[in-house]
Design a protein around this motif. Structure first.
Motif, PDB file in Angstrom:
ATOM      1  N   GLY A  58      60.985   8.755  36.690  1.00 35.85           N
ATOM      2  CA  GLY A  58      61.218   9.523  35.745  1.00 35.85           C
ATOM      3  C   GLY A  58      60.642  10.071  34.656  1.00 35.85           C
ATOM      4  N   PRO A  59      60.338  10.583  33.451  1.00 38.19           N
ATOM      5  CA  PRO A  59      59.221  11.356  32.834  1.00 38.19           C
ATOM      6  C   PRO A  59      58.410  10.489  31.980  1.00 38.19           C
ATOM      7  N   GLY A  60      58.437   9.327  32.303  1.00 34.40           N
ATOM      8  CA  GLY A  60      58.660   8.183  31.389  1.00 34.40           C
ATOM      9  C   GLY A  60      58.464   8.491  29.436  1.00 34.40           C
ATOM     10  N   PHE A  61      57.834   7.649  28.582  1.00 35.23           N
ATOM     11  CA  PHE A  61      57.981   8.604  27.177  1.00 35.23           C
ATOM     12  C   PHE A  61      56.649   7.555  26.520  1.00 35.23           C
ATOM     13  N   ASP A  62      56.604   8.073  24.970  1.00 36.25           N
ATOM     14  CA  ASP A  62      55.615   7.481  24.096  1.00 36.25           C
ATOM     15  C   ASP A  62      57.069   5.765  23.729  1.00 36.25           C
ATOM     16  N   PRO A  63      56.003   5.399  23.625  1.00 36.30           N
ATOM     17  CA  PRO A  63      56.373   3.472  23.491  1.00 36.30           C
ATOM     18  C   PRO A  63      56.978   3.521  21.647  1.00 36.30           C
ATOM     19  N   GLU A  64      56.003   4.366  21.004  1.00 35.94           N
ATOM     20  CA  GLU A  64      56.219   4.609  19.649  1.00 35.94           C
ATOM     21  C   GLU A  64      57.781   5.260  18.955  1.00 35.94           C
ATOM     22  N   CYS A  65      58.590   5.761  20.251  1.00 32.24           N
ATOM     23  CA  CYS A  65      59.745   6.139  20.152  1.00 32.24           C
ATOM     24  C   CYS A  65      60.851   5.039  19.839  1.00 32.24           C
ATOM     25  N   VAL A  66      60.493   3.774  20.628  1.00 33.56           N
ATOM     26  CA  VAL A  66      61.607   2.425  20.001  1.00 33.56           C
ATOM     27  C   VAL A  66      61.760   2.118  19.347  1.00 33.56           C
ATOM     28  N   GLY A  67      62.954   2.457  19.203  1.00 33.27           N
ATOM     29  CA  GLY A  67      63.675   2.359  17.264  1.00 33.27           C
ATOM     30  C   GLY A  67      63.675   0.571  17.230  1.00 33.27           C
ATOM     31  N   ASN A  68      64.851   0.213  15.999  1.00 34.54           N
ATOM     32  CA  ASN A  68      65.494  -0.881  15.780  1.00 34.54           C
ATOM     33  C   ASN A  68      66.805  -0.614  15.661  1.00 34.54           C
ATOM     34  N   PHE A  69      67.934  -1.584  15.099  1.00 33.34           N
ATOM     35  CA  PHE A  69      68.565  -1.353  15.016  1.00 33.34           C
ATOM     36  C   PHE A  69      69.484  -0.862  13.605  1.00 33.34           C
ATOM     37  N   GLU A  70      68.858  -0.656  12.946  1.00 30.27           N
ATOM     38  CA  GLU A  70      69.071   0.449  11.625  1.00 30.27           C
ATOM     39  C   GLU A  70      68.887   1.944  13.073  1.00 30.27           C
ATOM     40  N   ASP A  71      67.716   1.960  12.822  1.00 33.68           N
ATOM     41  CA  ASP A  71      67.939   3.134  13.365  1.00 33.68           C
ATOM     42  C   ASP A  71      68.764   3.859  14.038  1.00 33.68           C
ATOM     43  N   GLY A  72      68.548   2.908  15.256  1.00 34.41           N
ATOM     44  CA  GLY A  72      70.696   2.828  15.976  1.00 34.41           C
ATOM     45  C   GLY A  72      71.740   3.051  15.448  1.00 34.41           C
ATOM     46  N   ILE A  73      72.018   1.830  14.569  1.00 31.42           N
ATOM     47  CA  ILE A  73      73.756   2.915  13.779  1.00 31.42           C
ATOM     48  C   ILE A  73      73.184   3.574  12.809  1.00 31.42           C
ATOM     49  N   ALA A  74      72.177   4.461  12.989  1.00 30.22           N
ATOM     50  CA  ALA A  74      72.015   5.849  12.322  1.00 30.22           C
ATOM     51  C   ALA A  74      72.161   6.849  12.770  1.00 30.22           C
ATOM     52  N   ALA A  75      71.929   6.736  13.654  1.00 26.61           N
ATOM     53  CA  ALA A  75      71.869   7.758  15.400  1.00 26.61           C
ATOM     54  C   ALA A  75      73.193   7.691  16.455  1.00 26.61           C
ATOM     55  N   GLY A  76      73.546   6.378  16.529  1.00 23.46           N
ATOM     56  CA  GLY A  76      74.991   6.075  17.361  1.00 23.46           C
ATOM     57  C   GLY A  76      74.245   6.428  18.467  1.00 23.46           C
ATOM     58  N   LYS A  77      72.817   5.988  18.478  1.00 23.24           N
ATOM     59  CA  LYS A  77      72.028   5.466  20.226  1.00 23.24           C
ATOM     60  C   LYS A  77      70.889   4.428  19.956  1.00 23.24           C
ATOM     61  N   GLY A  78      70.099   4.246  20.979  1.00 22.90           N
ATOM     62  CA  GLY A  78      68.866   3.621  20.462  1.00 22.90           C
ATOM     63  C   GLY A  78      68.939   2.266  20.402  1.00 22.90           C
ATOM     64  N   PHE A  79      70.109   2.055  19.957  1.00 19.81           N
ATOM     65  CA  PHE A  79      69.790   0.259  20.495  1.00 19.81           C
ATOM     66  C   PHE A  79      69.971  -0.416  21.870  1.00 19.81           C
ATOM     67  N   GLY A  80      69.314   0.575  22.853  1.00 19.28           N
ATOM     68  CA  GLY A  80      69.115  -0.019  24.650  1.00 19.28           C
ATOM     69  C   GLY A  80      67.646  -0.727  24.658  1.00 19.28           C
ATOM     70  N   ILE A  81      66.722  -0.629  23.750  1.00 18.76           N
ATOM     71  CA  ILE A  81      65.283  -1.437  24.599  1.00 18.76           C
ATOM     72  C   ILE A  81      65.472  -2.721  23.004  1.00 18.76           C
ATOM     73  N   PRO A  82      65.816  -2.364  21.860  1.00 16.97           N
ATOM     74  CA  PRO A  82      66.004  -3.366  20.735  1.00 16.97           C
ATOM     75  C   PRO A  82      67.206  -4.809  20.957  1.00 16.97           C
ATOM     76  N   LEU A  83      68.310  -3.742  21.857  1.00 14.58           N
ATOM     77  CA  LEU A  83      69.281  -5.423  22.562  1.00 14.58           C
ATOM     78  C   LEU A  83      68.510  -5.914  23.406  1.00 14.58           C
ATOM     79  N   ILE A  84      67.311  -5.489  24.250  1.00 16.25           N
ATOM     80  CA  ILE A  84      67.113  -6.125  25.977  1.00 16.25           C
ATOM     81  C   ILE A  84      65.906  -7.514  24.855  1.00 16.25           C
TER      82      ILE A  84
END
Ligand SMILES: Nc1ncnc2c1ncn2[C@@H]1O[C@H](COP(=O)(O)OP(=O)(O)O)[C@@H](O)[C@H]1O
Ligand SMILES: Nc1ncnc2c1ncn2[C@@H]1O[C@H](COP(=O)(O)OP(=O)(O)O)[C@@H](O)[C@H]1O
Lengths: 120, 146, 146, 120
Positions: free
Chosen positions: C88-114
């Motif tokens: 795929g297109p790849g991405f900037d690893p800086e984009c990976v958030g944490n759980f707080e970001d995830g709760i705010a955004a309703g997404k982005g739990f994936g990598i923190p959970l891994i």
């Protein structure tokens, strides 16, 4: 993935004259050597009337069938027998397809074996 | 909505007997998701085991070198095709026997059994060419097509 | 008797959500055969789902073209490593958030959970490079090593 | 591999004030859209006190969590709630790890919900 992960348990019990080798699990190219060893061991102990109980076997392929035919070849020179206990249709079907139902006496239940013996 | 053939599922495993059960598991999962009945799934479990066993056993693992085999699944509308490929020595297809030969020899049930459990069977092999066996199985009985 | 690393198991599947459950099933079977406990198998089921979901969802399936993703399993003596690769297109690893970001955004739990469920985590990605995520999980608890 | 193979069944039942969305199966990227649709449907019907029952859920990943957070966002403007029924440790652990246990009220059993309501 070590050998102890083989999904086949073997327990042999004497039922009158017969040595019944009870299998539980799957018989395939990975596990069949265990069955082969058990048959060899029983024959070495002088057990020539063998019955392999497949009631609790979930899977059996041609490697397993080959081991059974091999077992028959081992007991024959000793005037022995090799029977099968099996009532599962999916397995009986394979014995029929291969023609092995004409080579092995097949019993529906271990009790049949007891009755047969009593009748003799 | 899904295209009829959404693409193959490919599995590559070491040519070692312990992996045959994994191939069975995957075959079962794929066939189940395609709504194959239990009887046909039982057939496919035997078929994939025979295919992988042959590829593994005859694959000629040289000292210290572990060959690998490939399994490819092609889900169809009403069928599943499976291909197993090895890079072993290959063989003369004339060597394939029937059940009577098998009973006499105590081996050689594999390919006859595969043939009797599938709707289509294709063997590509030859000395030093590796071997690919491909089968197709319908999720309905041949008789029902008429 | 078996060499410690008998070689990888590789799976290649279409980049389509329906295949994630297959990856879970295979992961479970491999982890079980390596004697992982149920808790660690539950962790690995989530981990493989997150890895495959990201690869599939962000894989940028263009009209009519179905990308494929690769899953590689490396069974170890006391651990299992898993790698998921997409083109795929790849991405900037800086984009990976944490759980707080995830709760705010309703997404982005994936990598923190891994990250919170594995012992080692490695991310190789970059714009237009595809992405490979590799994890390692031990069959024992970190604390027990001391 | 058609959509009907989704391993997720959804049944919604009214328990007093609450609309309890009972899930059975696995919630992942393939099945989560069904849950999202059901939440949307209930909100559209004017149900703003939602409870998602995870007791019979065998698997839940971040896609499922995202749908739950999305559900909460939908009911909030209506002064609604989104609760979870869950007593499975493996799942509670994920709520704790992610911090979502502080966002969703979590009930151990549907009865707790009934009691809570009676107590209010
Ligand atoms: N993948 C393969 N590579 C090389 N030889 C094979 C392969 N598959 C089958 N054969 C040959 O064909 C013969 C018949 O195979 P099969 O019917 O499966 O019975 P069996 O494997 O029990 O002998 C084998 O003995 C082997 O010589
Ligand atoms: N394999 C991937 N390819 C491209 N982008 C990715 C990939 N994995 C993750 N990302 C990017 O990283 C972000 C964070 O991923 P993640 O933590 O899993 O949460 P989520 O996928 O829910 O957004 C994604 O939103 C996406 O932008």
């Amino acid at each position: 993935m070590e050998k102890q992960d083989v999904d086949l348990r073997i327990e042999s019990v004497k039922v009158n004259d017969y040595m019944v080798i009870v299998l539980e699990g799957e018989v395939d190219v990975y596990s069949a050597p265990l069955l082969r060893e058990e048959i060899t061991r029983q024959v070495a102990r002088g057990e020539y009337k063998l019955v392999v109980d497949l009631e609790k076997v979930a899977f059996l392929d041609s490697t397993g069938l080959g081991v059974l035919v091999g077992g028959l070849k081992r007991v024959k020179p000793h005037d022995g027998e090799l029977g099968i206990i099996c009532s599962q249709e999916k397995m009986l079907r394979i014995f029929r397809i291969t023609g092995l139902d004409k080579i092995f006496p097949i019993f529906g239940h271990v009790d049949e074996l007891k009755r047969r013996q009593a009748g003799e | 909505m899904n295209p009829p053939n959404i693409g193959a599922i490919e599995l590559e495993i070491p040519a070692s007997p312990q992996y045959v059960s994994l191939a069975r598991l995957i075959t079962t999962a794929i066939a189940r998701s395609l709504d194959f009945g239990d009887d046909k799934i039982d057939d496919l479990k035997i078929v994939i085991s025979e295919m992988c066993t042959n590829a593994i056993i005859h694959c000629d693992n040289r000292e210290g070198v572990l060959n690998r085999i490939k399994v490819r699944y092609f889900p169809g509308e009403r069928d599943l095709s499976i291909e197993v490929e090895d890079e072993g020595p290959g063989f003369d297809p004339e060597c394939v026997g029937n059940f009577e030969d098998g009973i006499a020899a105590g081996k050689g049930f594999g390919i006859p059994l595969i043939k009797s459990l599938v709707d289509e069977f294709e063997l590509n092999t030859g000395p030093n060419c590796g071997t690919t066996v491909r089968i197709k199985k319908y999720d309905f009985d041949e008789g029902d097509r008429a």
